[in-house]
Scaffold this motif. Structure first.
Motif, PDB file in Angstrom:
ATOM      1  N   GLN A   1      31.760 -33.119  53.098  1.00 45.06           N
ATOM      2  CA  GLN A   1      30.576 -32.488  53.670  1.00 45.06           C
ATOM      3  C   GLN A   1      30.508 -32.819  55.156  1.00 45.06           C
ATOM      4  OE1 GLN A   1      27.289 -33.978  51.383  1.00 45.06           O
ATOM      5  NE2 GLN A   1      28.021 -33.061  49.489  1.00 45.06           N
TER       6      GLN A   1
ATOM      7  N   GLU B   1      24.374 -38.903  63.213  1.00 48.84           N
ATOM      8  CA  GLU B   1      24.755 -38.449  61.886  1.00 48.84           C
ATOM      9  C   GLU B   1      26.072 -39.080  61.449  1.00 48.84           C
ATOM     10  OE1 GLU B   1      25.114 -36.813  64.660  1.00 48.84           O
ATOM     11  OE2 GLU B   1      26.722 -35.305  64.574  1.00 48.84           O
TER      12      GLU B   1
ATOM     13  N   ARG C   1      14.607 -36.399  63.649  1.00 44.54           N
ATOM     14  CA  ARG C   1      13.842 -37.638  63.446  1.00 44.54           C
ATOM     15  C   ARG C   1      12.365 -37.267  63.412  1.00 44.54           C
ATOM     16  NH1 ARG C   1      16.072 -42.479  63.390  1.00 44.54           N
ATOM     17  NH2 ARG C   1      18.000 -41.634  64.246  1.00 44.54           N
TER      18      ARG C   1
ATOM     19  N   GLN D   1      18.769 -48.211  55.788  1.00 44.65           N
ATOM     20  CA  GLN D   1      19.007 -47.778  54.415  1.00 44.65           C
ATOM     21  C   GLN D   1      20.100 -46.725  54.344  1.00 44.65           C
ATOM     22  OE1 GLN D   1      17.294 -49.259  51.808  1.00 44.65           O
ATOM     23  NE2 GLN D   1      16.583 -50.564  53.481  1.00 44.65           N
ATOM     24  N   GLY D   2      20.544 -46.454  53.123  1.00 45.63           N
ATOM     25  CA  GLY D   2      21.545 -45.419  52.920  1.00 45.63           C
ATOM     26  C   GLY D   2      20.923 -44.033  52.858  1.00 45.63           C
ATOM     27  N   LEU D   3      21.771 -43.035  52.644  1.00 44.11           N
ATOM     28  CA  LEU D   3      21.311 -41.657  52.551  1.00 44.11           C
ATOM     29  C   LEU D   3      20.798 -41.382  51.138  1.00 44.11           C
ATOM     30  CD1 LEU D   3      23.321 -41.624  55.010  1.00 44.11           C
ATOM     31  CD2 LEU D   3      23.703 -39.241  54.439  1.00 44.11           C
TER      32      LEU D   3
ATOM     33  N   PHE E   1      27.926 -32.975  58.585  1.00 46.31           N
ATOM     34  CA  PHE E   1      26.515 -33.192  58.878  1.00 46.31           C
ATOM     35  C   PHE E   1      26.093 -32.571  60.193  1.00 46.31           C
ATOM     36  CE2 PHE E   1      24.920 -36.086  55.670  1.00 46.31           C
ATOM     37  CZ  PHE E   1      26.083 -36.531  55.073  1.00 46.31           C
ATOM     38  N   GLY E   2      24.827 -32.142  60.223  1.00 47.64           N
ATOM     39  CA  GLY E   2      24.188 -31.806  61.477  1.00 47.64           C
ATOM     40  C   GLY E   2      23.733 -33.071  62.185  1.00 47.64           C
ATOM     41  N   PRO E   3      23.204 -32.913  63.401  1.00 46.93           N
ATOM     42  CA  PRO E   3      22.827 -34.093  64.198  1.00 46.93           C
ATOM     43  C   PRO E   3      21.553 -34.784  63.739  1.00 46.93           C
ATOM     44  CG  PRO E   3      22.310 -32.097  65.373  1.00 46.93           C
ATOM     45  CD  PRO E   3      23.055 -31.681  64.147  1.00 46.93           C
TER      46      PRO E   3
ATOM     47  N   GLN F   1      17.169 -40.548  55.513  1.00 50.82           N
ATOM     48  CA  GLN F   1      17.650 -41.901  55.768  1.00 50.82           C
ATOM     49  C   GLN F   1      16.527 -42.693  56.423  1.00 50.82           C
ATOM     50  OE1 GLN F   1      20.983 -42.453  58.522  1.00 50.82           O
ATOM     51  NE2 GLN F   1      21.830 -43.999  57.135  1.00 50.82           N
TER      52      GLN F   1
ATOM     53  N   LEU G   1      18.734 -35.503  57.548  1.00 50.27           N
ATOM     54  CA  LEU G   1      20.082 -35.001  57.820  1.00 50.27           C
ATOM     55  C   LEU G   1      20.410 -33.833  56.904  1.00 50.27           C
ATOM     56  CD1 LEU G   1      21.686 -38.502  58.112  1.00 50.27           C
ATOM     57  CD2 LEU G   1      21.892 -36.756  59.888  1.00 50.27           C
TER      58      LEU G   1
ATOM     59  N   PHE H   1      14.575 -40.188  59.149  1.00 49.29           N
ATOM     60  CA  PHE H   1      15.647 -39.410  59.784  1.00 49.29           C
ATOM     61  C   PHE H   1      16.167 -38.444  58.724  1.00 49.29           C
ATOM     62  CE2 PHE H   1      18.611 -38.238  62.757  1.00 49.29           C
ATOM     63  CZ  PHE H   1      19.904 -38.710  62.610  1.00 49.29           C
TER      64      PHE H   1
ATOM     65  N   LYS I   1      25.544 -47.605  50.871  1.00 45.35           N
ATOM     66  CA  LYS I   1      24.564 -47.897  51.920  1.00 45.35           C
ATOM     67  C   LYS I   1      25.222 -48.298  53.230  1.00 45.35           C
ATOM     68  CE  LYS I   1      20.660 -48.933  48.971  1.00 45.35           C
ATOM     69  NZ  LYS I   1      19.564 -49.884  48.655  1.00 45.35           N
TER      70      LYS I   1
ATOM     71  N   TYR J   1      33.159 -42.544  55.850  1.00 46.32           N
ATOM     72  CA  TYR J   1      32.443 -41.956  56.971  1.00 46.32           C
ATOM     73  C   TYR J   1      32.064 -43.077  57.932  1.00 46.32           C
ATOM     74  CZ  TYR J   1      31.515 -37.283  54.984  1.00 46.32           C
ATOM     75  OH  TYR J   1      31.620 -36.005  54.493  1.00 46.32           O
TER      76      TYR J   1
ATOM     77  N   TYR K   1      19.360 -34.669  53.216  1.00 48.60           N
ATOM     78  CA  TYR K   1      19.267 -36.094  52.949  1.00 48.60           C
ATOM     79  C   TYR K   1      18.179 -36.693  53.818  1.00 48.60           C
ATOM     80  CZ  TYR K   1      23.971 -35.696  50.928  1.00 48.60           C
ATOM     81  OH  TYR K   1      25.062 -35.345  50.167  1.00 48.60           O
TER      82      TYR K   1
ATOM     83  N   LEU L   1      19.501 -38.179  48.644  1.00 46.77           N
ATOM     84  CA  LEU L   1      19.560 -36.725  48.517  1.00 46.77           C
ATOM     85  C   LEU L   1      18.203 -36.161  48.146  1.00 46.77           C
ATOM     86  CD1 LEU L   1      21.432 -34.203  48.455  1.00 46.77           C
ATOM     87  CD2 LEU L   1      21.762 -34.690  46.019  1.00 46.77           C
TER      88      LEU L   1
ATOM     89  N   TYR M   1      22.946 -29.195  51.969  1.00 44.86           N
ATOM     90  CA  TYR M   1      22.288 -30.387  51.432  1.00 44.86           C
ATOM     91  C   TYR M   1      21.282 -30.932  52.429  1.00 44.86           C
ATOM     92  CZ  TYR M   1      26.735 -30.238  48.906  1.00 44.86           C
ATOM     93  OH  TYR M   1      27.822 -29.834  48.172  1.00 44.86           O
TER      94      TYR M   1
ATOM     95  N   TYR N   1      19.643 -29.769  47.232  1.00 40.11           N
ATOM     96  CA  TYR N   1      20.895 -29.144  47.601  1.00 40.11           C
ATOM     97  C   TYR N   1      20.972 -27.743  47.018  1.00 40.11           C
ATOM     98  CZ  TYR N   1      22.773 -30.602  43.007  1.00 40.11           C
ATOM     99  OH  TYR N   1      22.992 -30.801  41.661  1.00 40.11           O
TER     100      TYR N   1
END
Lengths: 111, 113
Positions: free
Chosen positions: B102, A43, B109, B41-43, B104-106, B37, B90, B88, A103, A36, B35, B45, B33, B48
């Motif tokens: 998957q 997003e 925040r 940092q990463g996403l 994602f939506g926008p 963020q 998502l 944030f 990440k 991604y 998430y 979960l 789902y 879901y």
């Protein structure tokens, strides 16, 4: 060990350069793999799926090595617009279970 | 247009207030789902749902609640029990029973003042 690991970068490369990102995953039974792209404050968007045979989409090439549990993304002829964070994503199980996201690796392409 | 919508894009709330984030999809996806963020940092979960009227906790469900009364909708409530709600958020959806990706939506925040 983390499920999906990536070098966070940043990778700062000049326009026209070739850059490669690597990703390792811990679950050997993982079923599907993706890259991604996420722009700042946006997003994530699917860049490409990663198939066992490898796949190419224009300047982008993705490869999977199941034996080493390793995924790669190669970007040729980098453009300024390629600047983003690239997320390695793994589906560890069959069916639509939640994806596991790395990440991300940050790329900056410089003029 | 087909896709996933989240509203609002930006949301400000006072500490101690519950807030509900909207997520709607018209992709006819069974699975949805949420998430979170944080900067740099990463996403992670939160929750879901793979089918209407059913949902599962993700890795960081504490302080959050969800409902799935309709296939198209999966709202997330950030409760006052969530210690650090500013982030944030998502929402994503996907087809159940496949190894498909998957979408994602926008994002929303959320800032808690």
């Amino acid at each position: 060990r983390k499920e999906v690991e990536q070098d966070p970068g940043p990778f700062n490369v000049p326009e026209g350069a070739t850059v490669a990102f690597n990703c390792t995953y811990s679950n050997s039974a993982s079923q599907s793999f993706f890259w991604y792209r996420q722009d700042c404050r946006k997003e994530p968007k699917l860049l490409m799926s990663v198939y066992s045979s490898g796949n190419e989409d224009g300047r982008f090439t993705a490869q999977l090595n199941r034996a080493s549990q390793y995924i790669s993304l190669l970007i040729r002829d980098s453009k300024l617009s390629d600047s983003a964070t690239y997320l390695c994503v793994v589906n560890p199980y069959s069916g639509n279970t939640p994806l596991v996201f790395g990440k991300g690796t940050r790329l900056s392409v410089i003029a | 247009d087909g896709g996933i919508t989240q509203s609002p894009k930006y949301l400000f709330r006072k500490e101690g207030q519950n807030v509900t984030l909207s997520c709607e999809q018209n992709l006819n996806h069974d699975a949805m789902y949420w998430y979170r963020q944080d900067p740099g940092q990463g996403l992670r979960l939160i929750y879901y749902s793979q089918i209407v009227n059913d949902f599962q906790k993700g890795d960081i469900a504490e302080g959050y609640s969800v409902s799935r009364e309709k296939k198209e909708s999966f709202p997330l409530t950030v409760t006052s029990a969530q210690k650090n709600p500013t982030a944030f958020y998502l929402c994503a959806s996907g087809r159940a029973g496949s190894t498909d990706t998957q979408y994602f939506g926008p994002g929303t925040r959320l800032t808690v003042l």
